[in-house]
Scaffold this motif. Structure first.
Motif, PDB file in Angstrom:
ATOM      1  N   ILE A   1       1.166  -0.623   0.239  1.00 23.04           N
ATOM      2  CA  ILE A   1       0.001   0.191  -0.075  1.00 23.04           C
ATOM      3  C   ILE A   1       0.418   1.459  -0.033  1.00 23.04           C
ATOM      4  CG2 ILE A   1      -1.606   1.221   1.064  1.00 23.04           C
ATOM      5  CD1 ILE A   1      -3.317  -1.103  -0.499  1.00 23.04           C
TER       6      ILE A   1
ATOM      7  N   ASP B   1       1.217   4.411  -2.403  1.00 24.10           N
ATOM      8  CA  ASP B   1       0.558   5.023  -2.150  1.00 24.10           C
ATOM      9  C   ASP B   1       1.569   6.478  -3.086  1.00 24.10           C
ATOM     10  OD1 ASP B   1      -1.708   5.250  -0.881  1.00 24.10           O
ATOM     11  OD2 ASP B   1      -0.427   4.886   1.252  1.00 24.10           O
TER      12      ASP B   1
ATOM     13  N   TYR C   1      -7.000   2.325  -5.034  1.00 24.28           N
ATOM     14  CA  TYR C   1      -5.585   0.779  -4.847  1.00 24.28           C
ATOM     15  C   TYR C   1      -6.327   0.385  -6.212  1.00 24.28           C
ATOM     16  CZ  TYR C   1      -4.304   3.245  -1.020  1.00 24.28           C
ATOM     17  OH  TYR C   1      -3.867   4.074   0.533  1.00 24.28           O
TER      18      TYR C   1
END
Length: 210
Positions: free
Chosen positions: A8, A12, A90
């Motif tokens: 993640i 990001d 995402y």
């Protein structure tokens, strides 16, 4: 899980660079559009010497068009960058990354989907965590942010820079074409007297008459 958190974090970083690149592209385009429209509307008024009503139409057409473009190409991506406006999630980012890196492919997207389903997996949770851990190690070798190629964005400068130089040349050598006409458009409610196409020059004769 530490493994999915690392993934993640990498995504990001990609999303931030993705929107920074969009903002950069928006700035370049807005500069080019500003110069082009200034030349266009300034040229129209310079040769047309329109009435107050037409100049008002030109002014507000330019103003609202540019504000729309500015908001669309710069303000909106900035809001998405700071997560004020809805942007890439995402899964969408994973698809873009997977399309850019053949070695990643659908594995990143499948890993995120696998993580989302882990809460309902029951006894297979350990197997899912092990699979995510294994994939996260392979993703460490891939820099997701390199999927954003800023060089492709800077290519647009080759179209914008000539426009800037052309506009600068006109302002330097023929300022009335841009400066004076733009002033009349901005001050559309004022009256401007069109200069006469010729001038009378009265010369005084000094000397004795014969």
């Amino acid at each position: 899980m530490a493994a999915i958190n690392l993934i993640i974090h990498q995504i990001d970083g990609f999303i931030r660079k993705y929107y920074k690149n969009l903002v950069l592209k928006g700035v370049i385009w807005c500069i080019g559009i500003f110069c082009a429209t200034l030349l266009f509307f300034g040229g129209l008024e310079y040769f047309g010497w329109f009435s107050s009503t037409v100049r008002a139409i030109l002014f507000y057409t330019w103003l609202f068009s540019f504000l729309f473009v500015f908001g669309k190409l710069i303000v909106y991506p900035v809001l998405q960058l700071f997560r004020i406006a809805k942007g890439l999630d995402y899964l969408e980012a994973a698809r873009i990354i997977g399309n850019h890196f053949p070695e990643v492919g659908d594995k990143l997207l499948n890993t995120l989907q696998l993580s989302d389903s882990s809460s309902d997996s029951g006894g297979s949770l350990d197997l899912i965590q092990a699979a995510i851990e294994q994939r996260s190690k392979s993703f460490k070798l891939v820099e997701f942010t390199t999927a954003v190629d800023e060089k492709k964005t800077l290519v647009f400068l080759k179209y914008v820079i000539p426009c800037i130089l052309f506009l600068g040349g006109i302002i330097l050598f023929k300022p009335a074409l841009i400066v004076d006409s733009s002033k009349r458009i901005i001050n559309y409610n004022m009256m401007f007297e069109k200069p006469a196409p010729f001038q009378f020059v009265v010369e005084q004769f000094r000397g004795d008459y014969v």
